[in-house]
Write a protein that holds these residues in place. Structure first.
Motif, PDB file in Angstrom:
ATOM      1  N   LEU A 156       5.789  30.328   8.151  1.00  0.00           N
ATOM      2  CA  LEU A 156       4.984  31.286   8.908  1.00  0.00           C
ATOM      3  C   LEU A 156       3.705  30.563   9.312  1.00  0.00           C
ATOM      4  O   LEU A 156       3.170  29.755   8.554  1.00  0.00           O
ATOM      5  CB  LEU A 156       4.603  32.496   8.054  1.00  0.00           C
ATOM      6  CG  LEU A 156       5.716  33.411   7.550  1.00  0.00           C
ATOM      7  CD1 LEU A 156       5.108  34.519   6.700  1.00  0.00           C
ATOM      8  CD2 LEU A 156       6.513  33.989   8.711  1.00  0.00           C
ATOM      9  N   CYS A 157       3.246  30.873  10.508  1.00  0.00           N
ATOM     10  CA  CYS A 157       1.961  30.356  10.970  1.00  0.00           C
ATOM     11  C   CYS A 157       1.045  31.582  10.981  1.00  0.00           C
ATOM     12  O   CYS A 157       1.328  32.565  11.670  1.00  0.00           O
ATOM     13  CB  CYS A 157       2.166  29.776  12.372  1.00  0.00           C
ATOM     14  SG  CYS A 157       0.675  29.118  13.121  1.00  0.00           S
ATOM     15  N   LEU A 158      -0.015  31.565  10.198  1.00  0.00           N
ATOM     16  CA  LEU A 158      -0.757  32.802   9.916  1.00  0.00           C
ATOM     17  C   LEU A 158      -2.266  32.586  10.049  1.00  0.00           C
ATOM     18  O   LEU A 158      -2.801  31.637   9.487  1.00  0.00           O
ATOM     19  CB  LEU A 158      -0.391  33.232   8.484  1.00  0.00           C
ATOM     20  CG  LEU A 158      -0.859  34.570   7.931  1.00  0.00           C
ATOM     21  CD1 LEU A 158       0.081  35.009   6.801  1.00  0.00           C
ATOM     22  CD2 LEU A 158      -2.278  34.552   7.444  1.00  0.00           C
ATOM     23  N   LYS A 201       4.764  18.885  12.597  1.00  0.00           N
ATOM     24  CA  LYS A 201       3.942  19.588  13.585  1.00  0.00           C
ATOM     25  C   LYS A 201       4.442  21.023  13.720  1.00  0.00           C
ATOM     26  O   LYS A 201       5.620  21.251  13.960  1.00  0.00           O
ATOM     27  CB  LYS A 201       4.057  18.861  14.928  1.00  0.00           C
ATOM     28  CG  LYS A 201       3.144  19.395  16.000  1.00  0.00           C
ATOM     29  CD  LYS A 201       3.272  18.555  17.255  1.00  0.00           C
ATOM     30  CE  LYS A 201       2.297  18.992  18.320  1.00  0.00           C
ATOM     31  NZ  LYS A 201       2.402  18.145  19.509  1.00  0.00           N
ATOM     32  N   CYS A 202       3.535  21.985  13.553  1.00  0.00           N
ATOM     33  CA  CYS A 202       3.913  23.399  13.666  1.00  0.00           C
ATOM     34  C   CYS A 202       4.238  23.699  15.124  1.00  0.00           C
ATOM     35  O   CYS A 202       3.420  23.477  16.010  1.00  0.00           O
ATOM     36  CB  CYS A 202       2.779  24.287  13.171  1.00  0.00           C
ATOM     37  SG  CYS A 202       3.050  26.038  13.497  1.00  0.00           S
ATOM     38  N   GLN A 203       5.442  24.225  15.358  1.00  0.00           N
ATOM     39  CA  GLN A 203       5.895  24.472  16.727  1.00  0.00           C
ATOM     40  C   GLN A 203       5.140  25.632  17.368  1.00  0.00           C
ATOM     41  O   GLN A 203       5.179  25.814  18.574  1.00  0.00           O
ATOM     42  CB  GLN A 203       7.399  24.783  16.749  1.00  0.00           C
ATOM     43  CG  GLN A 203       8.275  23.711  16.145  1.00  0.00           C
ATOM     44  CD  GLN A 203       8.324  22.433  16.971  1.00  0.00           C
ATOM     45  OE1 GLN A 203       7.306  21.789  17.213  1.00  0.00           O
ATOM     46  NE2 GLN A 203       9.508  22.057  17.409  1.00  0.00           N
ATOM     47  N   GLU A 204       4.462  26.393  16.518  1.00  0.00           N
ATOM     48  CA  GLU A 204       3.771  27.574  17.024  1.00  0.00           C
ATOM     49  C   GLU A 204       2.351  27.231  17.486  1.00  0.00           C
ATOM     50  O   GLU A 204       1.988  27.439  18.630  1.00  0.00           O
ATOM     51  CB  GLU A 204       3.762  28.631  15.916  1.00  0.00           C
ATOM     52  CG  GLU A 204       3.413  30.022  16.357  1.00  0.00           C
ATOM     53  CD  GLU A 204       4.326  30.555  17.449  1.00  0.00           C
ATOM     54  OE1 GLU A 204       3.786  31.251  18.315  1.00  0.00           O
ATOM     55  OE2 GLU A 204       5.550  30.274  17.444  1.00  0.00           O
ATOM     56  N   CYS A 205       1.548  26.675  16.560  1.00  0.00           N
ATOM     57  CA  CYS A 205       0.145  26.412  16.908  1.00  0.00           C
ATOM     58  C   CYS A 205      -0.075  24.958  17.327  1.00  0.00           C
ATOM     59  O   CYS A 205      -1.196  24.588  17.688  1.00  0.00           O
ATOM     60  CB  CYS A 205      -0.775  26.772  15.740  1.00  0.00           C
ATOM     61  SG  CYS A 205      -0.573  25.704  14.310  1.00  0.00           S
ATOM     62  N   ARG A 206       0.980  24.147  17.271  1.00  0.00           N
ATOM     63  CA  ARG A 206       0.955  22.739  17.680  1.00  0.00           C
ATOM     64  C   ARG A 206       0.041  21.876  16.802  1.00  0.00           C
ATOM     65  O   ARG A 206      -0.276  20.756  17.152  1.00  0.00           O
ATOM     66  CB  ARG A 206       0.536  22.570  19.156  1.00  0.00           C
ATOM     67  CG  ARG A 206       1.124  23.554  20.151  1.00  0.00           C
ATOM     68  CD  ARG A 206       2.624  23.598  20.160  1.00  0.00           C
ATOM     69  NE  ARG A 206       3.271  22.391  20.668  1.00  0.00           N
ATOM     70  CZ  ARG A 206       4.589  22.179  20.617  1.00  0.00           C
ATOM     71  NH1 ARG A 206       5.370  23.080  20.061  1.00  0.00           N
ATOM     72  NH2 ARG A 206       5.103  21.084  21.101  1.00  0.00           N
ATOM     73  N   GLY A 217      -8.583  26.813  10.061  1.00  0.00           N
ATOM     74  CA  GLY A 217      -8.352  28.059   9.322  1.00  0.00           C
ATOM     75  C   GLY A 217      -6.964  28.662   9.419  1.00  0.00           C
ATOM     76  O   GLY A 217      -6.728  29.725   8.860  1.00  0.00           O
ATOM     77  N   THR A 218      -6.042  28.005  10.114  1.00  0.00           N
ATOM     78  CA  THR A 218      -4.693  28.559  10.175  1.00  0.00           C
ATOM     79  C   THR A 218      -3.920  28.201   8.903  1.00  0.00           C
ATOM     80  O   THR A 218      -3.929  27.059   8.466  1.00  0.00           O
ATOM     81  CB  THR A 218      -3.930  27.988  11.394  1.00  0.00           C
ATOM     82  OG1 THR A 218      -4.683  28.301  12.557  1.00  0.00           O
ATOM     83  CG2 THR A 218      -2.546  28.589  11.505  1.00  0.00           C
ATOM     84  N   TRP A 219      -3.272  29.231   8.345  1.00  0.00           N
ATOM     85  CA  TRP A 219      -2.449  28.997   7.154  1.00  0.00           C
ATOM     86  C   TRP A 219      -1.012  28.713   7.567  1.00  0.00           C
ATOM     87  O   TRP A 219      -0.501  29.327   8.497  1.00  0.00           O
ATOM     88  CB  TRP A 219      -2.459  30.230   6.255  1.00  0.00           C
ATOM     89  CG  TRP A 219      -3.719  30.438   5.489  1.00  0.00           C
ATOM     90  CD1 TRP A 219      -4.815  31.145   5.905  1.00  0.00           C
ATOM     91  CD2 TRP A 219      -4.023  29.957   4.180  1.00  0.00           C
ATOM     92  NE1 TRP A 219      -5.785  31.131   4.926  1.00  0.00           N
ATOM     93  CE2 TRP A 219      -5.313  30.402   3.859  1.00  0.00           C
ATOM     94  CE3 TRP A 219      -3.320  29.184   3.244  1.00  0.00           C
ATOM     95  CZ2 TRP A 219      -5.924  30.113   2.639  1.00  0.00           C
ATOM     96  CZ3 TRP A 219      -3.922  28.896   2.032  1.00  0.00           C
ATOM     97  CH2 TRP A 219      -5.210  29.353   1.739  1.00  0.00           C
ATOM     98  N   HIS A 220      -0.372  27.806   6.851  1.00  0.00           N
ATOM     99  CA  HIS A 220       1.068  27.610   7.028  1.00  0.00           C
ATOM    100  C   HIS A 220       1.767  27.944   5.717  1.00  0.00           C
ATOM    101  O   HIS A 220       1.395  27.451   4.669  1.00  0.00           O
ATOM    102  CB  HIS A 220       1.362  26.192   7.508  1.00  0.00           C
ATOM    103  CG  HIS A 220       0.926  26.008   8.927  1.00  0.00           C
ATOM    104  ND1 HIS A 220      -0.234  25.357   9.267  1.00  0.00           N
ATOM    105  CD2 HIS A 220       1.471  26.468  10.081  1.00  0.00           C
ATOM    106  CE1 HIS A 220      -0.383  25.408  10.589  1.00  0.00           C
ATOM    107  NE2 HIS A 220       0.631  26.075  11.108  1.00  0.00           N
ATOM    108  N   VAL A 221       2.741  28.827   5.842  1.00  0.00           N
ATOM    109  CA  VAL A 221       3.379  29.407   4.647  1.00  0.00           C
ATOM    110  C   VAL A 221       4.890  29.159   4.706  1.00  0.00           C
ATOM    111  O   VAL A 221       5.593  29.800   5.485  1.00  0.00           O
ATOM    112  CB  VAL A 221       3.125  30.931   4.584  1.00  0.00           C
ATOM    113  CG1 VAL A 221       3.694  31.525   3.304  1.00  0.00           C
ATOM    114  CG2 VAL A 221       1.639  31.243   4.715  1.00  0.00           C
TER     115      VAL A 221
HETATM  116 ZN   LIG Z   1       0.979  26.801  13.023  1.00  0.00          ZN
END
Ligand SMILES: [Zn+2]
Length: 527
Positions: free
Chosen positions: A521-523, A289-294, A496-500
């Motif tokens: 990166l959350c982009l 789970k991305c800590q930024e965008c959840r 549409g969010t990219w995870h890099v």
């Molecule tokens: Zn994210």
């Protein structure tokens, strides 16, 4: 004169091995003699100097030839330019070449090639003057006039020289083609050209073509290439969205992990172009789970259609072309196929020998068999139907452990010379999309044989289905590495969010193992 004295005091019994190792690949000589004398030469002689007198150059040259077995009149000049190759040493390098001219000998092609690399080093810290660019062209002209076809090394040096010019860098493109006559162009040559092309206003397509070409040749683009594109986009925001999307798709398609340097540039670009994109550094929580965008990262699983393509292609290569089963006899392959048709589908296919040897091959057969039995039990306890692939000689292993294996799994033994991977992949793919396999092998060859289009699909399938043994504890308990179910490379999530993901440093040979990158990166590209 202080330096002359110092130089005379230097006695280099074996030579500057570290330097020579990097330039002439003589690893067998590594380590026997420290390179501190050469470092001393460098710091006392070359650092902070723009020129040396003729006497000093004469002395440097002869001391090197006399002091080092492998330095001779033919290569000494290139060695000297190799030592003064830093961006601040262009004047000194040119001064040496002028000295050579003044002696009437003149620099040879290797020396001029080295000089072009020094121009390139300087170019990366400041724009070169018109006079300097003219000098590069003169050298290029003379080298090209002397030989109709140049060897790969000379081509690479010329490419590095020409990309440092403003108007004439495109002359380097045919040189890349010339390199292909004798070898695959190097990472450095491809990267230097793609970097230059990205830096120009209307040569982006050339850069993309070079990038695609180099990754197909299994060459990892250097960070500078991506940095050149991002720097360019900072200047032309109108192109940013389209080009960034293309970059991300490229990284996704070829499973490329960028370095921290590139990630930092992307973060900075987000600040420079807030209208175009939003970039934040992030980490992954449990279950990806991305800590930024959840959001959760996308599952790695491939679609039914992709699985169909993958297994068809693999099975076709195995069954029709047969090259994957090279080491087996047709009779053995036939016997195996009939066995699989009779006993499939399985939930898990185990590479028996790989498992048994995974905590060290020098164990007693009894221990090897016991470890294999423990792995079979691991799946049996989870009510899994298991196929174990092994070799004939395993019949001689511990009777009781092998009995356990035989009673709780299907067991197929091939002749002792066969390769197990093709059998393993065949049985796993033939069993269907839910089937897993157990092996530590990274399956690189098989991934490569599938070709550019199917390779990433194979890799995703492999990531989702490969189990392996981490270790066995003192008490005999096994620790099994389970597959990671979310994607580990650049990709776009729903919405549409990219995870890099990114790694610390560029590496020309990234591993093919499935480790979860620590940094992401959350982009988001803004519409
Ligand atoms: Zn994210």
């Amino acid at each position: 004169m202080h330096n002359i004295r110092l130089l005379r005091q230097l006695r280099w019994p074996g030579g500057p091995h570290r330097l020579m190792a990097s330039h002439h690949k003589r690893p067998q000589m590594l380590g026997s003699v420290p390179s501190d004398q050469l470092e001393q030469l460098k710091s006392n002689y070359f650092d902070r100097r723009e020129e040396l007198s003729g006497d000093e150059w004469h002395s440097v040259r002869h001391s090197l030839i006399d002091g080092y077995k492998h330095i001779n009149g033919h290569n000494v000049d290139a060695v000297i330019l190799g030592v003064c190759s830093g961006p601040q040493q262009l004047s000194l390098a040119k001064n040496y070449v002028n000295y050579l001219r003044s002696t009437g000998v003149g620099p040879n092609a290797a020396t001029l090639g080295r000089l072009l690399r020094v121009y390139n080093a300087a170019y990366h810290t400041r724009p070169l003057s018109e006079a300097e660019q003219r000098e590069i062209l003169q050298i290029s002209d003379s080298l090209q006039a002397a030989h109709e076809t140049l060897d790969a090394t000379s081509c690479e040096q010329l490419i590095h020289g020409l990309v440092a010019t403003t108007e004439h860098w495109q002359r380097a493109l045919p040189l890349l083609e010339m390199m292909k006559v004798t070898s695959t162009p190097s990472v450095a040559a491809y990267s230097a050209l793609a970097e230059k092309a990205f830096g120009q206003s209307d040569h982006t397509e050339v850069a993309w073509r070079l990038l695609e070409e180099m990754v197909l040749a299994r060459k990892q683009p250097k960070c500078e290439v991506f940095l050149a594109l991002l720097n360019r986009l900072a200047q032309v925001p109108a192109a940013a969205r389209v080009q960034l999307e293309r970059l991300l798709q490229f990284l996704e398609r070829h499973n490329i992990l960028v370095s921290q340097k590139v990630a930092e540039r992307l973060l900075q670009l987000g600040q420079q172009l807030p209208q175009q994109l939003r970039v934040t550094a992030s980490r992954l929580g449990p279950l990806g789970k991305c800590q930024e965008c959840r959001q959760h990262l996308q599952p790695v699983a491939i679609s039914d259609e992709q699985f169909r393509q993958l297994s068809e292609c693999f099975l076709e290569k195995v069954l029709i072309r047969g090259d994957v089963f090279q080491k087996s006899t047709p009779q053995e392959v036939l016997r195996f196929k009939q066995y699989v048709e009779k006993t499939a589908p399985y939930d898990c296919v185990i590479d028996g020998l790989n498992v048994a040897y995974s905590t060290g091959a020098k164990k007693a057969p009894q221990q090897l068999a016991k470890l294999l039995a423990t792995v079979v039990r691991h799946f049996k306890e989870r009510n899994k139907r298991v196929l174990v692939l092994g070799r004939e000689h395993m019949r001689n292993w511990s009777k009781s452990a092998m009995h356990y294996v035989q009673n709780n799994a299907s067991l197929f033994l091939t002749n002792n010379l066969s390769h197990d991977d093709p059998f393993l992949l065949y049985a796993t793919l033939r069993s269907g999309q839910e089937t897993d396999f157990f092996s530590r092998d990274l399956m690189r060859t098989h991934a490569f044989l599938l070709g550019a289009e199917l390779k990433p699909i194979f890799r995703r399938w492999q990531q989702e289905h490969q189990f392996s043994l981490v270790t066995q504890t003192q008490t005999g308990k096994i620790i099994v590495k389970e597959p990671i179910r979310h994607r580990l490379s650049v990709h776009k999530a729903e919405g549409g969010t990219w995870h890099v993901p990114y790694c610390e440093l560029y590496t020309p040979n990234p591993t093919d193992s499935f480790e979860v990158p620590e940094h992401w990166l959350c982009l988001t590209l803004r519409p």
